[in-house]
Write a protein that holds these residues in place. Structure first.
Motif, PDB file in Angstrom:
ATOM      1  N   SER A 170       1.472   0.575  -3.535  1.00 31.91           N
ATOM      2  CA  SER A 170       0.050   0.258  -3.673  1.00 31.91           C
ATOM      3  C   SER A 170      -0.202  -0.650  -4.866  1.00 31.91           C
ATOM      4  O   SER A 170      -0.960  -1.632  -4.789  1.00 31.91           O
ATOM      5  CB  SER A 170      -0.760   1.550  -3.813  1.00 31.91           C
ATOM      6  N   LYS A 171       0.462  -0.360  -5.977  1.00 33.91           N
ATOM      7  CA  LYS A 171       0.288  -1.170  -7.170  1.00 33.91           C
ATOM      8  C   LYS A 171       0.860  -2.571  -6.958  1.00 33.91           C
ATOM      9  O   LYS A 171       0.288  -3.557  -7.453  1.00 33.91           O
ATOM     10  CB  LYS A 171       0.984  -0.498  -8.362  1.00 33.91           C
ATOM     11  N   GLN A 172       1.967  -2.654  -6.276  1.00 34.78           N
ATOM     12  CA  GLN A 172       2.536  -3.970  -5.991  1.00 34.78           C
ATOM     13  C   GLN A 172       1.609  -4.775  -5.082  1.00 34.78           C
ATOM     14  O   GLN A 172       1.467  -6.004  -5.248  1.00 34.78           O
ATOM     15  CB  GLN A 172       3.916  -3.803  -5.351  1.00 34.78           C
ATOM     16  N   ALA A 173       0.927  -4.112  -4.115  1.00 35.48           N
ATOM     17  CA  ALA A 173      -0.047  -4.799  -3.260  1.00 35.48           C
ATOM     18  C   ALA A 173      -1.221  -5.298  -4.092  1.00 35.48           C
ATOM     19  O   ALA A 173      -1.743  -6.413  -3.873  1.00 35.48           O
ATOM     20  CB  ALA A 173      -0.532  -3.852  -2.160  1.00 35.48           C
ATOM     21  N   ALA A 174      -1.640  -4.480  -5.056  1.00 31.36           N
ATOM     22  CA  ALA A 174      -2.723  -4.898  -5.945  1.00 31.36           C
ATOM     23  C   ALA A 174      -2.319  -6.117  -6.752  1.00 31.36           C
ATOM     24  O   ALA A 174      -3.126  -7.035  -6.986  1.00 31.36           O
ATOM     25  CB  ALA A 174      -3.115  -3.759  -6.862  1.00 31.36           C
ATOM     26  N   VAL A 175      -1.093  -6.182  -7.184  1.00 32.07           N
ATOM     27  CA  VAL A 175      -0.595  -7.354  -7.911  1.00 32.07           C
ATOM     28  C   VAL A 175      -0.664  -8.577  -7.021  1.00 32.07           C
ATOM     29  O   VAL A 175      -1.102  -9.675  -7.441  1.00 32.07           O
ATOM     30  CB  VAL A 175       0.842  -7.105  -8.410  1.00 32.07           C
TER      31      VAL A 175
END
Length: 502
Positions: A170-175
């Motif tokens: 999820s955090k990588q998608a946000a990046v």
């Protein structure tokens, strides 16, 4: 002197006295006829007594010491014998000592895990065991519970790893979203920069037109209204440039904000990655705990570290490892209770005590014959392995360690005797059967003179040798033929028949 030692002369004298007494009694009998039967009976008794004494005298003469000096009559050989020559041999000088049988190397068997109850004991004292053989089994129920708990902890930690991995995604998608936003904002900036350039171009054109109209207005070629219009156009263009530049600055600020969002999203990714690493480390720790408990579970089987004999069994079913009974406080080794003691390879030694004055005669590797006063089967050949350097100050004795061969006749703690060979010399030897002890404490042998006559000589006996032989220190010379079989049934000067020559 007893009657069995009366000589022939003594017997004749006794007869004369008896005859004189008999004549006297005969004269008296003629005067007293009733004495005749009494005298006849007395004479008969005396005759019987004389015959008995004669018989005893002859028998005593036949049993005299074989070293008697009176030669026998020249008779035909009456005894069959065997002979052996006196030979030169090496004779061992020995030192006799005593000591206690001990284990050469006593190995303690310790539990690998403390606090567990003894479930089974599979050996007893005196048993022979091989390296790796199971000696006892500990109760592993507590460890099994620990394994189940550790496995549940592993599963929990693995679930946490999955959750952290989802959060990382999820955090990588946000990046990625933030990075896309940055790109979009940067495109807006570019567009705004283009607008700025366009408005500046219009401003420049309006300014040029204003200059031209200003010249025309000065020349009166155009009206003031037209000049004002051109002046307004320049002002409008100037404002448009200012607005376009403000839009660029706003777009650039949006780019910075988007880039900050990217950095924040990337930081969240890093945190999520760290959480995953932490969760994975927790999984590894839990797995290590499982392996540790499994290893402890494997250690609940107590095995023999070496091959040998069980010398001590210090545990019972129900005891707890690491908690010795009050009667076994002395069995703690290095803070851990000793369960068994093993005599490595079953090797024993005799710790013999040698007086200080005789210690210099004992050498390393000297052979020693081991015997037991309680068991005549014990007749072992050992060897001196070590002489302890410290001498007991009270007894003035040193301990000599003698290696023993493997045997089931001796056990640690038993008393034994050792005859240590201190040196060897050259001497004479003869078969032990040929050497005859005499009543006066001396010894003698019969030597064959010629082909069939024996001669008794006194000898000095020395050490007993192997092979049924004995040392003779003096009394004979090398090569003398001594009587072996039949030596106890002949006397000096007898004629014998030799059936073989050894």
């Amino acid at each position: 002197m007893g009657e069995e030692h009366l000589s022939d002369i003594d017997v004749q004298e006794l007869r004369k006295i008896e005859d004189a007494d008999f004549e006297e009694e005969w004269v008296s009998r003629r005067s007293r006829p009733w004495l005749l039967p009494l005298l006849l009976g007395t004479a008969l008794g005396i005759a019987i007594a004389l015959g008995g004494m004669r018989l005893l005298a002859n028998r005593s003469a036949g049993q005299q010491n074989p070293v008697a000096t009176k030669p026998a009559a020249n008779l035909a050989p009456s005894m069959t014998v065997t002979v052996a020559p006196v030979e030169i041999t090496r004779i061992a000088r020995t030192l006799t000592t005593t000591g206690t049988v001990t284990a050469r190397d006593l190995i303690p068997v310790l539990p690998q895990t403390n606090g567990l109850q003894i479930k089974q004991v599979l050996v007893k004292e005196g048993d022979s065991v091989k390296q790796g053989q199971v000696l006892a089994i500990l109760d592993d129920s507590v460890l099994q519970d620990q394994i189940r708990q550790a496995r549940a902890d592993v599963e929990s930690k693995q679930a946490d790893v999955g959750s952290q991995q989802a959060d990382l995604a999820s955090k990588q998608a946000a990046v990625a979203t933030s990075q896309a936003n940055v790109a979009s904002r940067q495109a807006v900036v570019q567009q705004r920069l283009a607008d700025v350039a366009q408005t500046k171009a219009r401003l420049d054109e309006a300014r040029k037109n204003l200059q031209s109209y200003q010249q025309l207005a000065n020349a009166g070629a155009i009206s003031k209204q037209e000049l004002l219009t051109r002046t307004t156009t320049v002002a409008t263009a100037t404002e448009a440039v200012r607005l376009a530049e403000a839009n660029v600055r706003s777009a650039e600020q949006d780019v910075l904000s988007a880039q900050a969002a990217v950095k924040s999203a990337q930081a969240n990714v890093n945190i999520a990655s760290a959480n995953i690493n932490s969760a994975q480390a927790a999984v590894k720790s839990s797995n290590a705990k499982v392996q540790q408990v499994r290893t402890q579970q494997g250690q609940t089987v107590v095995r023999a570290p070496v091959s040998g004999l069980i010398a001590e069994k210090l545990v019972r079913v129900g005891d707890v490892t690491g908690v010795p009974p009050q009667t076994q406080v002395g069995t703690v080794v290095g803070g851990t209770q000793k369960l068994f003691s093993i005599i490595s390879d079953g090797s024993l030694e005799l710790q013999a005590l040698v007086p200080e004055t005789q210690l210099s005669q004992v050498k390393i590797s000297a052979p020693a014959q081991i015997t037991s006063d309680l068991d005549n089967r014990v007749r072992l050949q050992g060897r001196v392995r070590e002489i302890q350097p410290v001498i007991n100050q009270q007894r003035r004795e040193a301990t000599v360690k003698i290696d023993l061969p493997q045997t089931n006749l001796l056990k640690p703690g038993m008393f034994a005797r050792a005859v240590i060979t201190i040196n060897t010399t050259v001497g004479m030897a003869a078969p032990e059967k040929a050497v005859l002890p005499q009543p006066d404490g001396t010894t003698s042998v019969f030597i064959l003179s010629g082909e069939d006559t024996v001669r008794a000589v006194k000898v000095e006996r020395g050490e007993s040798l192997i092979g049924g032989r004995v040392e003779i220190k003096k009394g004979v010379k090398v090569g003398d033929r001594v009587i072996v079989d039949g030596a106890g049934y002949i006397k000096d000067g007898d004629k014998v028949r030799v059936v073989n020559r050894q």
